[in-house]
Scaffold this motif. Structure first.
Motif, PDB file in Angstrom:
ATOM      1  N   THR A  92      -6.046 -36.995-138.106  1.00 19.79           N
ATOM      2  CA  THR A  92      -7.141 -36.155-138.592  1.00 19.79           C
ATOM      3  C   THR A  92      -8.055 -35.720-137.459  1.00 19.79           C
ATOM      4  OG1 THR A  92      -7.089 -37.326-140.704  1.00 19.79           O
ATOM      5  CG2 THR A  92      -9.063 -36.055-140.209  1.00 19.79           C
ATOM      6  N   GLU A  93      -8.408 -36.662-136.583  1.00 21.41           N
ATOM      7  CA  GLU A  93      -9.361 -36.342-135.519  1.00 21.41           C
ATOM      8  C   GLU A  93      -8.805 -35.314-134.542  1.00 21.41           C
ATOM      9  OE1 GLU A  93      -7.374 -40.335-134.762  1.00 21.41           O
ATOM     10  OE2 GLU A  93      -8.412 -39.324-136.394  1.00 21.41           O
ATOM     11  N   VAL A  94      -7.475 -35.296-134.368  1.00 24.24           N
ATOM     12  CA  VAL A  94      -6.858 -34.283-133.511  1.00 24.24           C
ATOM     13  C   VAL A  94      -6.904 -32.918-134.191  1.00 24.24           C
ATOM     14  CG1 VAL A  94      -4.738 -33.578-132.341  1.00 24.24           C
ATOM     15  CG2 VAL A  94      -5.379 -35.995-132.415  1.00 24.24           C
ATOM     16  N   ALA A  95      -6.620 -32.889-135.484  1.00 32.24           N
ATOM     17  CA  ALA A  95      -6.595 -31.621-136.220  1.00 32.24           C
ATOM     18  C   ALA A  95      -7.970 -30.969-136.274  1.00 32.24           C
ATOM     19  CB  ALA A  95      -6.062 -31.843-137.639  1.00 32.24           C
ATOM     20  N   VAL A  96      -9.014 -31.771-136.539  1.00 34.20           N
ATOM     21  CA  VAL A  96     -10.347 -31.173-136.671  1.00 34.20           C
ATOM     22  C   VAL A  96     -10.921 -30.787-135.316  1.00 34.20           C
ATOM     23  CG1 VAL A  96     -10.871 -32.370-138.820  1.00 34.20           C
ATOM     24  CG2 VAL A  96     -11.458 -33.440-136.645  1.00 34.20           C
ATOM     25  N   SER A  97     -10.343 -31.278-134.219  1.00 35.59           N
ATOM     26  CA  SER A  97     -10.840 -30.883-132.893  1.00 35.59           C
ATOM     27  C   SER A  97     -10.613 -29.404-132.617  1.00 35.59           C
ATOM     28  CB  SER A  97     -10.173 -31.724-131.804  1.00 35.59           C
ATOM     29  OG  SER A  97      -8.776 -31.472-131.757  1.00 35.59           O
ATOM     30  N   PHE A  98      -9.725 -28.765-133.410  1.00 37.65           N
ATOM     31  CA  PHE A  98      -9.489 -27.325-133.240  1.00 37.65           C
ATOM     32  C   PHE A  98     -10.709 -26.509-133.676  1.00 37.65           C
ATOM     33  CE2 PHE A  98      -5.178 -28.808-132.986  1.00 37.65           C
ATOM     34  CZ  PHE A  98      -4.553 -27.904-132.144  1.00 37.65           C
ATOM     35  N   LEU A  99     -11.686 -27.142-134.304  1.00 36.47           N
ATOM     36  CA  LEU A  99     -12.926 -26.442-134.651  1.00 36.47           C
ATOM     37  C   LEU A  99     -13.656 -25.949-133.417  1.00 36.47           C
ATOM     38  CD1 LEU A  99     -14.371 -28.660-137.516  1.00 36.47           C
ATOM     39  CD2 LEU A  99     -13.593 -26.303-137.702  1.00 36.47           C
ATOM     40  N   PHE A 100     -13.254 -26.440-132.260  1.00 25.03           N
ATOM     41  CA  PHE A 100     -13.862 -25.978-131.008  1.00 25.03           C
ATOM     42  C   PHE A 100     -13.749 -24.461-130.861  1.00 25.03           C
ATOM     43  CE2 PHE A 100     -13.961 -25.148-126.449  1.00 25.03           C
ATOM     44  CZ  PHE A 100     -15.075 -25.889-126.067  1.00 25.03           C
ATOM     45  N   TYR A 101     -12.690 -23.889-131.425  1.00 30.09           N
ATOM     46  CA  TYR A 101     -12.475 -22.446-131.299  1.00 30.09           C
ATOM     47  C   TYR A 101     -13.393 -21.636-132.202  1.00 30.09           C
ATOM     48  CZ  TYR A 101      -9.911 -18.084-130.661  1.00 30.09           C
ATOM     49  OH  TYR A 101      -9.568 -16.802-130.353  1.00 30.09           O
ATOM     50  N   LEU A 102     -13.997 -22.283-133.200  1.00 32.87           N
ATOM     51  CA  LEU A 102     -14.813 -21.558-134.185  1.00 32.87           C
ATOM     52  C   LEU A 102     -16.033 -20.888-133.546  1.00 32.87           C
ATOM     53  CD1 LEU A 102     -15.156 -20.881-137.205  1.00 32.87           C
ATOM     54  CD2 LEU A 102     -16.526 -22.948-137.401  1.00 32.87           C
ATOM     55  N   PRO A 103     -16.909 -21.621-132.847  1.00 33.98           N
ATOM     56  CA  PRO A 103     -18.062 -20.937-132.239  1.00 33.98           C
ATOM     57  C   PRO A 103     -17.656 -19.945-131.167  1.00 33.98           C
ATOM     58  CG  PRO A 103     -17.925 -23.214-131.489  1.00 33.98           C
ATOM     59  CD  PRO A 103     -16.932 -23.075-132.589  1.00 33.98           C
ATOM     60  N   VAL A 104     -16.534 -20.217-130.478  1.00 33.45           N
ATOM     61  CA  VAL A 104     -16.086 -19.288-129.437  1.00 33.45           C
ATOM     62  C   VAL A 104     -15.717 -17.944-130.041  1.00 33.45           C
ATOM     63  CG1 VAL A 104     -14.321 -18.875-127.679  1.00 33.45           C
ATOM     64  CG2 VAL A 104     -15.299 -21.156-127.941  1.00 33.45           C
ATOM     65  N   SER A 105     -14.947 -17.960-131.129  1.00 30.11           N
ATOM     66  CA  SER A 105     -14.502 -16.707-131.744  1.00 30.11           C
ATOM     67  C   SER A 105     -15.669 -15.917-132.322  1.00 30.11           C
ATOM     68  CB  SER A 105     -13.467 -16.997-132.837  1.00 30.11           C
ATOM     69  OG  SER A 105     -14.022 -17.823-133.843  1.00 30.11           O
ATOM     70  N   PHE A 106     -16.622 -16.599-132.988  1.00 28.08           N
ATOM     71  CA  PHE A 106     -17.739 -15.867-133.576  1.00 28.08           C
ATOM     72  C   PHE A 106     -18.729 -15.414-132.508  1.00 28.08           C
ATOM     73  CE2 PHE A 106     -16.180 -17.439-137.573  1.00 28.08           C
ATOM     74  CZ  PHE A 106     -16.564 -16.455-138.466  1.00 28.08           C
ATOM     75  N   TYR A 107     -18.822 -16.154-131.420  1.00 31.95           N
ATOM     76  CA  TYR A 107     -19.647 -15.678-130.304  1.00 31.95           C
ATOM     77  C   TYR A 107     -19.063 -14.386-129.746  1.00 31.95           C
ATOM     78  CZ  TYR A 107     -21.976 -15.524-125.787  1.00 31.95           C
ATOM     79  OH  TYR A 107     -22.692 -15.122-124.693  1.00 31.95           O
ATOM     80  N   TYR A 108     -17.752 -14.332-129.676  1.00 27.37           N
ATOM     81  CA  TYR A 108     -17.075 -13.112-129.238  1.00 27.37           C
ATOM     82  C   TYR A 108     -17.406 -11.940-130.171  1.00 27.37           C
ATOM     83  CZ  TYR A 108     -13.161  -9.911-128.358  1.00 27.37           C
ATOM     84  OH  TYR A 108     -12.406  -8.807-128.091  1.00 27.37           O
ATOM     85  N   LEU A 109     -17.395 -12.193-131.470  1.00 27.61           N
ATOM     86  CA  LEU A 109     -17.663 -11.128-132.438  1.00 27.61           C
ATOM     87  C   LEU A 109     -19.093 -10.627-132.343  1.00 27.61           C
ATOM     88  CD1 LEU A 109     -15.843 -12.477-135.616  1.00 27.61           C
ATOM     89  CD2 LEU A 109     -15.186 -10.522-134.228  1.00 27.61           C
ATOM     90  N   VAL A 110     -20.054 -11.562-132.206  1.00 26.38           N
ATOM     91  CA  VAL A 110     -21.469 -11.175-132.220  1.00 26.38           C
ATOM     92  C   VAL A 110     -21.858 -10.462-130.940  1.00 26.38           C
ATOM     93  CG1 VAL A 110     -23.828 -12.067-132.274  1.00 26.38           C
ATOM     94  CG2 VAL A 110     -22.127 -12.956-133.841  1.00 26.38           C
ATOM     95  N   THR A 111     -21.422 -10.979-129.807  1.00 23.55           N
ATOM     96  CA  THR A 111     -21.829 -10.386-128.529  1.00 23.55           C
ATOM     97  C   THR A 111     -21.021  -9.152-128.192  1.00 23.55           C
ATOM     98  OG1 THR A 111     -20.319 -11.854-127.342  1.00 23.55           O
ATOM     99  CG2 THR A 111     -22.585 -12.600-127.632  1.00 23.55           C
ATOM    100  N   ALA A 112     -19.811  -9.032-128.818  1.00 24.79           N
ATOM    101  CA  ALA A 112     -18.939  -7.866-128.570  1.00 24.79           C
ATOM    102  C   ALA A 112     -18.595  -7.728-127.103  1.00 24.79           C
ATOM    103  CB  ALA A 112     -19.592  -6.568-129.074  1.00 24.79           C
ATOM    104  N   LYS A 113     -18.502  -8.842-126.387  1.00 25.60           N
ATOM    105  CA  LYS A 113     -18.070  -8.818-125.004  1.00 25.60           C
ATOM    106  C   LYS A 113     -16.569  -9.087-124.955  1.00 25.60           C
ATOM    107  CE  LYS A 113     -22.249  -8.351-123.396  1.00 25.60           C
ATOM    108  NZ  LYS A 113     -22.707  -7.136-122.757  1.00 25.60           N
ATOM    109  N   GLN A 114     -15.905  -8.428-124.051  1.00 27.24           N
ATOM    110  CA  GLN A 114     -14.471  -8.601-123.949  1.00 27.24           C
ATOM    111  C   GLN A 114     -14.159  -9.851-123.145  1.00 27.24           C
ATOM    112  OE1 GLN A 114     -12.346  -6.731-125.626  1.00 27.24           O
ATOM    113  NE2 GLN A 114     -14.094  -5.680-126.482  1.00 27.24           N
TER     114      GLN A 114
END
Length: 791
Positions: free
Chosen positions: A310-332
């Protein structure tokens, strides 16, 4: 800045979330998760059950201390298991200091030491803390950018907080602490519900069906939260596992609903400007939640096992703030299309070797149905490792190939060098010579030539290179391969033929003699040859097009009295390009040299050994040199408007007006309306040049005391209005003034942009100019064979 009530409410929420996360991290660091499910027998004895529906497994304390199913639990911290709060509420031992167990008839006392493994600290303390901080900071960032009634942003903030709190408390949820348990349950149940709320409001889907769906999931989540809380407080441990399994099922279903919503919107917005945003959002949600749902939750609830911890699977949440930061800032930050395409390619490519490796392992080791879970985990790990190796191979191949194989052929360096060289080529003959030289030097072949063939007349003209192969060979090749594309390769006993396309209604070929060792060209050499030929064919087409355009231009100028708008635009573009080059040269050479000499002169003046008379004279020279430096800076600014692209036309015009106001005696007022921020660069530079020229004329000729400039925009046009109270001029004088470059330049700039200009003036009544320009970007048009083409 005064904060609204809603913002204060969110600040309080941020503080509470921070305190909750700190408390959860403290417990995770100071307590050891025993995590043993127990069951009370009819005789009152407590034994270790075989229930595998557990939460975090990183401690693995029971396995490390050889506690297995059927072992009898006597005491927990010196007390009966009935008195342990975690056992009475959840039916499991969350944490303990001592544990008395009867195993195989022997009484064993286990002392639980607070010595965490590296994996536990990483997965249960460090990584959850980092991700929570990232989500919290991003929530604060969103709060600053959010309006009070912006529902998508508000739900997104709540979604981040719920996700962060659920993740950071995951390792300590089984310790028996009710604050952590309730907070974890709240985060896990409602994080994806809030995500669904965000998606429905963001895509404007909160119509009847959307509201019904959202109401249902909110109600179900609330019901499950109340049910688990009641079961926990009422110590109804026999129902706790049932509620927990239902909670995981609800989590998986809501994730699938989110996935369906985002997929429908992705297919709806495909081939639009929103496609890239949809890909990032879809990738972020899938990468963050799919491992936990597909590899942990579903296998656990359906089959009683999990494919990864379980702890390995939920560690993929690391990508969540990265992806939404990309969307909000609209930086490539990354090329999402490229990564997704490579991922699909490598996942498909890794499938066959993964299956082969798994089959070989089964044959060598021997397959047993009892080890099915282990085999599934092995196959998944093999598949992912091979995929990652493909990614790593691609990166290392690009980074290290030119170092490790420097002595061999470096085709990438050859392509880079050749592409730079042919940019300066202006003749076809020179282009052919460069191509043959590059092929000889890179492939180390002795003979390479270029031929033009007249198919109907069976004639071959050898243009460049030596020696030439027999003419009959290439005729036979042409007869066998009547339909060929640029870069197609045909081989025979004499060498290799590469098709270059058509030249003056003739087919062009490159002929390469076979390698000295008589081996065939390898795949890297073939790819390099094809790329070189395509480069050359493209440049040849450009040279041919330039030649045709030159002829059309000469013919057009002979037939027309005036210059066409597209040609004017071309001239103005060339002029601006030359201005930029000249400004750059002045700034990087003459200006820098002047600054160096100024500093050296200043050092000499400040030297105490310099005679006073000489120091005084040098001071005058230094002041004059400083004036020259200032003048060069101003010339550079006039040649190349500073920060026009970054600041926008309005701010740059304000800087120009401010500078002119300081230099001249008349006052300038500037009024501006709502000007689009994405204004066409060509229109922006034209507006700047027009205002610059009008202010220059006001300074030299108008003798005005005040100048008024207005820049506004409606839906379709930019409107520039200039007026001064100067001496003006008669209409006949205005016509004769059109012979001067200043007024003519303004008029021609407006004409080439398909705009209109109106001059109004009279003696003693000032000078008035009204300019209207279309807002929409004007297509680049050129005349070829009497027709407009769009390059």
């Amino acid at each position: 800045m005064q904060l609204s009530k809603k913002q204060w409410l969110f600040i309080v929420l941020f503080v509470l979330a921070g305190l909750f996360a700190s408390y959860a991290s403290y417990l995770a660091f100071t307590k050891t998760l025993v995590n043993i499910y127990v069951e009370k027998m009819p005789d009152g004895a407590w034994i270790v059950s075989d229930n595998v529906v557990s939460e975090y497994n990183a401690s693995q304390w029971a396995e490390e201390n050889d506690i297995a199913t059927g072992d009898r639990i006597i005491k927990i911290d010196g007390h009966s298991p009935d008195e342990d709060i975690s056992v009475s509420r959840f039916g499991k031992i969350g944490t303990a200091d001592t544990l008395e167990v009867i195993k195989d008839g022997k009484r064993i006392v286990h002392y639980v030491q607070n010595e965490h493994s590296i994996s536990y600290l990483v997965y249960c303390v460090i990584l959850p803390g980092i991700i929570f901080v990232m989500l919290l900071l991003f929530s604060i960032f969103l709060l600053q950018k959010t309006e009070a009634k912006n529902v998508p942003s508000i739900t997104l903030i709540l979604f981040f907080l719920a996700t962060g709190c659920g993740y950071v408390s995951g390792a300590t949820a089984g310790l028996g602490d009710m604050i952590i348990r309730l907070g974890n349950t709240l985060g896990v149940l409602f994080c994806l519900v809030l995500l669904l709320h965000f998606l429905l409001s963001y895509f404007d889907l909160l119509h009847t069906r959307g509201r019904i769906l959202l109401t249902f999931v909110y109600f179900t989540g609330t019901f499950l939260y109340v049910a688990e809380s009641f079961v926990s407080f009422a110590k109804m441990k026999e129902y706790f596992l049932t509620v927990y399994v239902v909670k995981l099922t609800f989590y998986s279903i809501v994730f699938l609903i989110n996935l369906i919503v985002i997929l429908r919107q992705y297919f709806h917005y495909r081939r639009t400007r929103k496609e890239a945003i949809m890909k990032v959002m879809l990738t972020g949600i899938c990468v963050s939640y799919f491992p936990y749902v597909a590899l942990v939750t579903l296998p656990k609830t359906l089959f009683g096992f999990e494919l990864i911890q379980t702890e390995v699977a939920v560690s993929f949440l690391f990508y969540l703030p990265v992806s939404f930061y990309y969307l909000v800032t609209a930086k490539q930050l990354l090329d999402i299309d490229f990564l997704l395409n490579r991922l699909k390619y490598y996942l498909l490519l890794s499938l066959l070797p993964s299956v082969l490796i798994l089959l070989i392992c089964m044959y060598v080791i021997g397959y047993s149905p009892n080890g099915m879970v282990s085999w599934l985990q092995l196959s998944l790990a093999t598949y992912l490792i091979i995929t990652l190796l493909f990614f790593a191979k691609e990166t290392l191949d690009y980074e290290l190939r030119h170092i490790l194989f420097r002595e061999k052929l470096n085709f990438q360096s050859s392509l880079d060098r050749f592409s730079r060289e042919i940019m300066r080529v202006m003749k076809v003959v020179e282009l052919d010579e460069r191509l043959l030289a590059e092929i000889r030097d890179t492939l180390q072949v002795k003979a390479v030539s270029i031929a033009e063939i007249e198919p109907n007349q069976r004639k071959v003209h050898w243009l460049e290179g030596y020696p030439a192969p027999p003419t009959e060979n290439i005729i036979q090749v042409l007869q066998k391969h009547s339909v060929m594309k640029i870069g197609d390769i045909v081989t025979d006993e004499s060498g290799v033929y590469i098709h270059m396309g058509e030249r003056n209604q003739k087919l062009a070929f490159v002929w390469l003699q076979n390698k000295p060792n008589q081996t065939q060209f390898n795949i890297d050499e073939i790819i390099w040859i094809k790329t070189m030929i395509r480069y050359v064919s493209l440049v040849y087409e450009n040279l041919f097009l330039i030649e045709k355009l030159s002829d059309e231009l000469e013919e057009s100028l002979q037939k027309q009295k005036g210059v066409s708008p597209w040609l004017l635009r071309l001239f103005f573009r060339m002029s601006e390009k030359e201005r930029r080059r000249l400004a750059s040269d002045l700034h990087d050479s003459a200006l820098q040299e002047q600054i160096v000499w100024y500093r050296r002169l200043d050092k000499v003046i400040t030297d105490t050994n310099t005679p006073e008379a000489l120091a005084s004279e040098l001071t005058h020279i230094r002041e004059g040199l400083l004036d020259v430096i200032y003048q060069i800076r101003q010339i550079c600014n006039e040649l190349r408007p500073p920060f026009l692209k970054e600041m926008g036309i309005v701010e740059v015009l304000e800087c120009l007006i401010s500078y002119t106001q300081q230099q001249e005696n008349f006052t300038i007022t500037f009024a501006k309306g709502q000007i689009p921020s994405d204004l066409d660069p060509e229109i922006s530079i034209s507006l700047y040049r027009i205002v610059q020229e009008l202010l220059r004329n006001a300074a030299k000729h108008a003798r005005a005391s005040s100048v008024h400039i207005t820049l506004d925009c409606n839906n379709e046009h930019l409107i520039l209005h200039y007026s001064d109270n100067g001496q003006g001029m008669a209409e006949t004088e205005l016509r004769s003034t059109f012979s001067h470059m200043g007024i003519v330049g303004i008029q021609e700039r407006v004409r080439c942009l398909r705009g209109t200009i109106l001059f109004q003036t009279d003696v003693g009544k000032g000078f008035d100019v009204h300019v209207t320009l279309p807002v929409d970007r004007i297509a680049d048009t050129l005349l070829l064979h009497g027709k407009e083409i769009y390059p």
